[in-house]
Design a protein around this motif. Sequence first.
Motif, PDB file in Angstrom:
ATOM      1  N   PHE A 357       0.846  -1.191   0.000  1.00 56.95           N
ATOM      2  CA  PHE A 357       0.000   0.000   0.000  1.00 56.95           C
ATOM      3  C   PHE A 357       0.881   1.240   0.000  1.00 56.95           C
ATOM      4  O   PHE A 357       1.797   1.353   0.825  1.00 56.95           O
ATOM      5  CB  PHE A 357      -0.919   0.015   1.229  1.00 56.95           C
ATOM      6  CG  PHE A 357      -1.929  -1.095   1.236  1.00 56.95           C
ATOM      7  CD1 PHE A 357      -3.211  -0.892   0.761  1.00 56.95           C
ATOM      8  CD2 PHE A 357      -1.592  -2.354   1.715  1.00 56.95           C
ATOM      9  CE1 PHE A 357      -4.146  -1.917   0.757  1.00 56.95           C
ATOM     10  CE2 PHE A 357      -2.515  -3.391   1.720  1.00 56.95           C
ATOM     11  CZ  PHE A 357      -3.795  -3.171   1.242  1.00 56.95           C
ATOM     12  N   LYS A 358       0.610   2.152  -0.921  1.00 53.28           N
ATOM     13  CA  LYS A 358       1.356   3.405  -1.002  1.00 53.28           C
ATOM     14  C   LYS A 358       0.406   4.558  -0.689  1.00 53.28           C
ATOM     15  O   LYS A 358      -0.537   4.815  -1.432  1.00 53.28           O
ATOM     16  CB  LYS A 358       1.979   3.583  -2.390  1.00 53.28           C
ATOM     17  CG  LYS A 358       2.910   4.780  -2.502  1.00 53.28           C
ATOM     18  CD  LYS A 358       3.611   4.801  -3.848  1.00 53.28           C
ATOM     19  CE  LYS A 358       4.614   5.947  -3.929  1.00 53.28           C
ATOM     20  NZ  LYS A 358       3.991   7.279  -3.831  1.00 53.28           N
ATOM     21  N   LEU A 359       0.634   5.220   0.443  1.00 56.14           N
ATOM     22  CA  LEU A 359      -0.153   6.375   0.872  1.00 56.14           C
ATOM     23  C   LEU A 359       0.705   7.619   0.703  1.00 56.14           C
ATOM     24  O   LEU A 359       1.592   7.887   1.521  1.00 56.14           O
ATOM     25  CB  LEU A 359      -0.584   6.243   2.339  1.00 56.14           C
ATOM     26  CG  LEU A 359      -1.672   5.233   2.687  1.00 56.14           C
ATOM     27  CD1 LEU A 359      -1.124   3.813   2.690  1.00 56.14           C
ATOM     28  CD2 LEU A 359      -2.249   5.547   4.070  1.00 56.14           C
ATOM     29  N   GLY A 360       0.456   8.381  -0.361  1.00 50.86           N
ATOM     30  CA  GLY A 360       1.295   9.552  -0.621  1.00 50.86           C
ATOM     31  C   GLY A 360       2.726   9.128  -0.841  1.00 50.86           C
ATOM     32  O   GLY A 360       3.042   8.392  -1.774  1.00 50.86           O
ATOM     33  N   SER A 362       4.368   7.541   1.641  1.00 47.89           N
ATOM     34  CA  SER A 362       4.577   6.459   2.599  1.00 47.89           C
ATOM     35  C   SER A 362       4.293   5.110   1.945  1.00 47.89           C
ATOM     36  O   SER A 362       3.535   5.018   0.987  1.00 47.89           O
ATOM     37  CB  SER A 362       3.670   6.631   3.827  1.00 47.89           C
ATOM     38  OG  SER A 362       3.834   7.899   4.412  1.00 47.89           O
ATOM     39  N   PHE A 363       4.880   4.079   2.523  1.00 45.42           N
ATOM     40  CA  PHE A 363       4.787   2.754   1.919  1.00 45.42           C
ATOM     41  C   PHE A 363       4.734   1.708   3.017  1.00 45.42           C
ATOM     42  O   PHE A 363       5.478   1.777   3.992  1.00 45.42           O
ATOM     43  CB  PHE A 363       6.019   2.523   1.025  1.00 45.42           C
ATOM     44  CG  PHE A 363       5.895   1.384   0.066  1.00 45.42           C
ATOM     45  CD1 PHE A 363       5.311   1.568  -1.176  1.00 45.42           C
ATOM     46  CD2 PHE A 363       6.351   0.119   0.398  1.00 45.42           C
ATOM     47  CE1 PHE A 363       5.198   0.520  -2.068  1.00 45.42           C
ATOM     48  CE2 PHE A 363       6.244  -0.929  -0.484  1.00 45.42           C
ATOM     49  CZ  PHE A 363       5.664  -0.740  -1.733  1.00 45.42           C
ATOM     50  N   SER A 364       3.840   0.716   2.863  1.00 45.77           N
ATOM     51  CA  SER A 364       3.745  -0.360   3.850  1.00 45.77           C
ATOM     52  C   SER A 364       3.087  -1.581   3.225  1.00 45.77           C
ATOM     53  O   SER A 364       2.237  -1.460   2.333  1.00 45.77           O
ATOM     54  CB  SER A 364       2.923   0.095   5.065  1.00 45.77           C
ATOM     55  OG  SER A 364       2.736  -0.985   5.980  1.00 45.77           O
ATOM     56  N   GLY A 365       3.490  -2.752   3.706  1.00 49.12           N
ATOM     57  CA  GLY A 365       2.763  -3.962   3.367  1.00 49.12           C
ATOM     58  C   GLY A 365       1.474  -4.027   4.171  1.00 49.12           C
ATOM     59  O   GLY A 365       1.294  -3.276   5.137  1.00 49.12           O
ATOM     60  N   GLY A 366       0.587  -4.906   3.783  1.00 44.63           N
ATOM     61  CA  GLY A 366      -0.659  -5.030   4.516  1.00 44.63           C
ATOM     62  C   GLY A 366      -1.619  -5.971   3.827  1.00 44.63           C
ATOM     63  O   GLY A 366      -1.256  -6.711   2.909  1.00 44.63           O
TER      64      GLY A 366
END
Length: 473
Positions: A357-360, A362-366
Amino acid sequence: MSHTTDTSADLLQSDIIAYLRRHEEKDLLRFITCGSVDDGKSTLIGRLLYDTKGIFEDQLAAVTRDSRVHGTTGDAPDLALLVDGLQSEREQGITIDVAYRYFSTDRRKFIIADTPGHEQYTRNMATGASTASLAIILIDARYGVQVQTRRHSFICALLGIRHFVIAVNKMDLVEFSQQRFDQIVEDYLSFADKLGVRDIRFVPLSALTGDNVARRSEHTQWYQGLPLLEILETVEIDRDDNLSDVRFPVQYVNRPHLDFRGYCGTLAAGTIRPGQKIKVLPSGKLATVKAIVTWEGELPQATAGDAITLTLEEEVDISRGDILVAAEQDAHIGRAFAADVVWMHDQALELGKRYDFKLGTSFSGGRIRAIDYQVDVNTLEQHPAQQLPLNGIARVEVELDNPLAFDEYQRSQATGSFVVIDRLSNVTIGAGMIRQPLVDAAHLHQELDATNWPAFEQDLKALMQKHFPHWWS
């Protein structure tokens, strides 16, 4: 390339610097054209460019020449070819990719996103809509409201577009019938009541002949509204921007030498100025803005949409993905939220499957832990679902691996939107708009472990005795 009045033409000849300064100070409207396939989106944009003198003579000559091979308008130039630049688009007579075009009038500058009408290219349509302030939704007067009309309207509403212009096109093919126009208006409004869009306007037009595009048509004496171009020039968009909340997602840390450390990015919301106290999220560290640096020099103030570099008075640990906000403000920090998702891949969304998931910045798995409901784009009714197919739209619950700072989409689009990325192919397969934060499983587990259960039971018993004494008699 802009459409000029006599006053502007005189100024252009007498004082070129003043003319350019006036042009620079015009406000900018980004808008999207969408709707079902063959509704005339590319032709409408070509007509706008042609009527506002937004094309050069050699471009018009090239289009006139290409019209003999690819055109559909006989000996007349096919204005759709001004936008449909891909060879495959011209061969099939459709739009595949998002095409951006620019033009201006005396009142305003414009960026147009011409988006595909075909269902399989819905992802490209969503991309074009993500930065638009207004949507022109075309409807073929012969066929009325179609499935793609509803789907594109719903996606535009989800993405926060607050101004709709419903362009009932090809009115020349229904003899400019007021009865037909009124029927389409009624059909669309019966669907649009559930969208929550307050500013919806309807225009009967013919992109091919120019009726009600740049000027009023003599064929629609019954129509009392403005022509399309005048609506675009006068629609108020200043109040749409969030100027109260400061949101600066850090895109890059610039460290060219020992004496300079700057934090680069685009100010997503609000205004910021030197001396202002800011907070770094998710760490919560405080700092003070020292300077706002741009290519042209330092600025006394930056507003939403400005690409800037910030320097700070204090040495603070800041990296890509952090968000700077005003010191007295906050955003949500967490790992779970409810969101509306538009699915853009042939392989259906699967519950529990690992995604990125890329929020702006920011980046994270999920993972997506639940689908609350899927939306029927025809009726806007909500249905239960266990997976989401291509072009499906649903309210889901997202749970990330790492806590990130975010907002509700209506508050800040840049910090309230995200894309879903396939971990193997690195292809964007979904786009989402955050609606509200949720409690994540790990946080809930920690809360339960930390609960003082004997004290909780004693407090609950005292509360029950106070409010329901007859139970304890």
